[in-house]
Design an enzyme around this catalytic site. Structure first.
Site, PDB file in Angstrom:
ATOM      1  N   ASN A  12       0.883  -1.166   0.000  1.00 54.18           N
ATOM      2  CA  ASN A  12       0.000   0.000   0.000  1.00 54.18           C
ATOM      3  C   ASN A  12       0.923   1.220   0.000  1.00 54.18           C
ATOM      4  O   ASN A  12       1.445   1.611   1.044  1.00 54.18           O
ATOM      5  CB  ASN A  12      -0.884  -0.049   1.248  1.00 54.18           C
ATOM      6  CG  ASN A  12      -1.865   1.104   1.308  1.00 54.18           C
ATOM      7  OD1 ASN A  12      -1.803   2.029   0.507  1.00 54.18           O
ATOM      8  ND2 ASN A  12      -2.754   1.066   2.283  1.00 54.18           N
ATOM      9  N   ARG A 104      -2.432  -2.086  -3.588  1.00 57.18           N
ATOM     10  CA  ARG A 104      -3.640  -1.279  -3.424  1.00 57.18           C
ATOM     11  C   ARG A 104      -3.532  -0.097  -4.391  1.00 57.18           C
ATOM     12  O   ARG A 104      -2.550   0.632  -4.379  1.00 57.18           O
ATOM     13  CB  ARG A 104      -3.726  -0.753  -1.998  1.00 57.18           C
ATOM     14  CG  ARG A 104      -4.893   0.180  -1.840  1.00 57.18           C
ATOM     15  CD  ARG A 104      -4.872   0.876  -0.517  1.00 57.18           C
ATOM     16  NE  ARG A 104      -6.048   1.722  -0.418  1.00 57.18           N
ATOM     17  CZ  ARG A 104      -6.085   2.844   0.279  1.00 57.18           C
ATOM     18  NH1 ARG A 104      -5.021   3.264   0.921  1.00 57.18           N
ATOM     19  NH2 ARG A 104      -7.180   3.551   0.323  1.00 57.18           N
ATOM     20  N   HIS A 193     -12.633   3.077  -0.392  1.00 51.69           N
ATOM     21  CA  HIS A 193     -12.691   2.061   0.678  1.00 51.69           C
ATOM     22  C   HIS A 193     -13.393   0.790   0.174  1.00 51.69           C
ATOM     23  O   HIS A 193     -13.932   0.017   0.970  1.00 51.69           O
ATOM     24  CB  HIS A 193     -13.499   2.553   1.906  1.00 51.69           C
ATOM     25  CG  HIS A 193     -12.850   3.627   2.714  1.00 51.69           C
ATOM     26  ND1 HIS A 193     -13.582   4.616   3.341  1.00 51.69           N
ATOM     27  CD2 HIS A 193     -11.551   3.858   3.022  1.00 51.69           C
ATOM     28  CE1 HIS A 193     -12.762   5.425   3.989  1.00 51.69           C
ATOM     29  NE2 HIS A 193     -11.524   4.990   3.810  1.00 51.69           N
ATOM     30  N   ARG A 254     -11.677  15.638   7.158  1.00 52.18           N
ATOM     31  CA  ARG A 254     -12.436  16.079   5.975  1.00 52.18           C
ATOM     32  C   ARG A 254     -13.859  16.458   6.361  1.00 52.18           C
ATOM     33  O   ARG A 254     -14.477  15.802   7.200  1.00 52.18           O
ATOM     34  CB  ARG A 254     -12.494  14.967   4.922  1.00 52.18           C
ATOM     35  CG  ARG A 254     -11.150  14.564   4.384  1.00 52.18           C
ATOM     36  CD  ARG A 254     -11.308  13.570   3.226  1.00 52.18           C
ATOM     37  NE  ARG A 254     -10.053  12.881   2.992  1.00 52.18           N
ATOM     38  CZ  ARG A 254      -9.894  11.568   2.997  1.00 52.18           C
ATOM     39  NH1 ARG A 254     -10.929  10.763   3.178  1.00 52.18           N
ATOM     40  NH2 ARG A 254      -8.724  11.031   2.795  1.00 52.18           N
ATOM     41  N   GLU A 397      -8.319  -4.982   5.086  1.00 51.45           N
ATOM     42  CA  GLU A 397      -8.128  -4.666   3.671  1.00 51.45           C
ATOM     43  C   GLU A 397      -6.949  -5.431   3.079  1.00 51.45           C
ATOM     44  O   GLU A 397      -6.992  -5.843   1.926  1.00 51.45           O
ATOM     45  CB  GLU A 397      -7.939  -3.149   3.505  1.00 51.45           C
ATOM     46  CG  GLU A 397      -9.244  -2.405   3.739  1.00 51.45           C
ATOM     47  CD  GLU A 397      -9.069  -0.915   4.030  1.00 51.45           C
ATOM     48  OE1 GLU A 397      -8.685  -0.587   5.167  1.00 51.45           O
ATOM     49  OE2 GLU A 397      -9.308  -0.100   3.137  1.00 51.45           O
TER      50      GLU A 397
END
Ligand code: ADP
Length: 411
Positions: A12, A104, A193, A254, A397
């Site tokens: 990743n 990823r 996601h 965010r 993940e």
């Protein structure tokens, strides 16, 4: 690929970091399906700085974590350092047991609806998507290039954050803006996601003893970044993130949903530049903008001390979450389960309690005792009488990327 090759390295790659896990995907001794055994996990951070740091834990070889500090100029230096650490544990990248590397990749646009073996054409397409993912895809591309240079003979697979959401119908994916402008600039809702939403919705079905095709699930992935998805019979039909990961829920830093005219106002009236507004909404908003903290533990501690700003930040976060639970209940028509996952979703019992409070008429409730249990296992936290199951389902993940990569190279 060798018959004994059962390991997958998951990478990743961020702009200044690389997270990695080496998993053995070999079938269970009893012939069961591959569940994945972690052999090593680690992280390189501050790539490009003098103080780069590699933290490596060889789980297979006793689990003693090793830390190395020192300048790593770029991703190539970082990956070479990772390869050296793995080799020191007898898990080197040159091992015949390594089946593939799974990367990823944040943005796969509309073209990549499934994990894909990377060749030059695939890499070129990921590069073509840089304008819609300027913060993420360049780092992913650098990671892929470097890994391919290290092991050019090995299958390398891209697993896209957006892929699970490509099943969204047009009426959920399109913004109500001029179609020609939207199409010219590939503006639409892609969602992110996706690996987590795919994994958690499947695990939730498993927890209910059902096939994913039989259940409708609302997945709430609440980490530092946060997103919700509506999954009908195993297929995503709506998700809260959009063209970028900025849309939707209130997140750590965010804003999530906002009137787009706020940005014109900030430009015209506050005199801010586009980059300043981008930084404001992505990095200085959400929980951190509202109360100065983005860690839910700290926010709860402050609330317990009577801090009003922390309380308001929490209430705004919960209000948005509730709106999405309501919206996705309407989108799905019938909801079998609501699943909480990621750092906040898995650990913050007060968030789960507050998000569901008052929704009894919709069949949703949380049992206080079950909600207080701490566990790394998927579990139900709703009382027996509740019509809709409420679950905590830890996401993974890396395991999902490894499983998808392994399945593809063995297909
Ligand atoms: P990322 O989006 O960076 O992958 P994670 O899924 O790891 O994020 O979630 C990180 C967030 O999880 C932290 O910012 C914090 O708010 C929250 N968190 C982690 N542990 C706890 C805990 N024990 N209680 C409440 N919140 C927690």
């Amino acid at each position: 690929m060798s018959a004994t090759a059962t390991r997958v390295l998951v990478l990743n790659s961020g702009s200044s970091s690389v997270k990695y896990q080496l998993l053995d995907m070999g079938a269970e001794p009893d012939g069961g399906s591959a569940t994945g055994t972690r052999l090593a996990v680690g992280l390189v951070e501050r790539i490009g700085e003098e103080s780069s740091r590699l933290v490596h834990t060889p789980l297979a070889a006793g689990g003693e974590t090793r830390e190395t500090e020192g300048a790593m100029a770029d991703h190539e230096a970082a990956l070479k350092a990772v390869a050296a650490e793995l080799a020191a544990d007898g898990l080197g990248l040159d091992s015949p047991e390594l089946a593939a590397i799974g990367h990823r990749v944040v943005h796969g646009g509309l073209k990549f609806t499934a994990p894909t073996v990377i060749d030059d054409a695939v890499l070129a397409e990921i590069e073509r998507l840089v304008p819609v993912a300027p913060l993420h895809n360049p780092a992913n591309i650098t990671g892929i290039r470097t890994a391919r240079a290290l092991r050019p003979d090995l299958p390398q697979v891209a697993v896209f954050d957006t892929a699970f959401h490509t099943t969204m119908p047009e009426h959920a994916a399109r913004y109500a803006i001029d179609v020609a402008t939207a199409d010219a600039h590939r503006i639409r809702r892609y969602g992110f996601h996706g690996t987590s939403h795919a994994y958690v919705s499947r695990k939730t079905a498993e927890l209910l003893g059902k096939d994913p095709s039989e259940v409708n699930v609302i997945v709430l992935h609440l980490g530092n970044g946060a997103s919700a998805s509506a999954v009908a019979g195993g297929r995503c039909v709506d998700t809260s993130m959009g063209l970028t990961p900025l849309e939707g829920l209130v997140m750590g830093t965010r804003s999530g949903d906002i009137d787009p005219a706020v940005t014109f106002h900030l430009k015209r009236v506050a005199g801010m530049s586009t980059d300043e507004i981008d930084a404001l909404l992505n990095k200085k908003s959400g929980l951190v903008g509202l109360c100065g903290d983005n860690d839910m533990r700290e926010i709860r501690r402050r609330i317990d001390e009577g801090d009003e700003r922390a309380r308001l930040a929490f209430d705004i976060y919960i209000h948005r979450l509730k709106k999405y639970i309501g919206a996705y209940s309407a989108v799905l028509g019938k909801v079998d389960a609501v699943a909480f996952t990621a750092g906040v979703g898995e650990n913050a019992a007060p968030v789960r309690e507050a998000a569901v409070a008052g929704l009894e008429e919709m069949g949703l409730a949380v049992d206080a005792t079950l909600n207080a249990v701490r566990s790394g296992e998927p579990r139900l936290i709703s009382p027996d009488y509740a019509r809709v199951a409420v679950a905590v389902v830890p996401t993974d993940e890396e395991l999902e990327i490894a499983q998808q990569t392994y399945a593809l190279v063995n297909a």
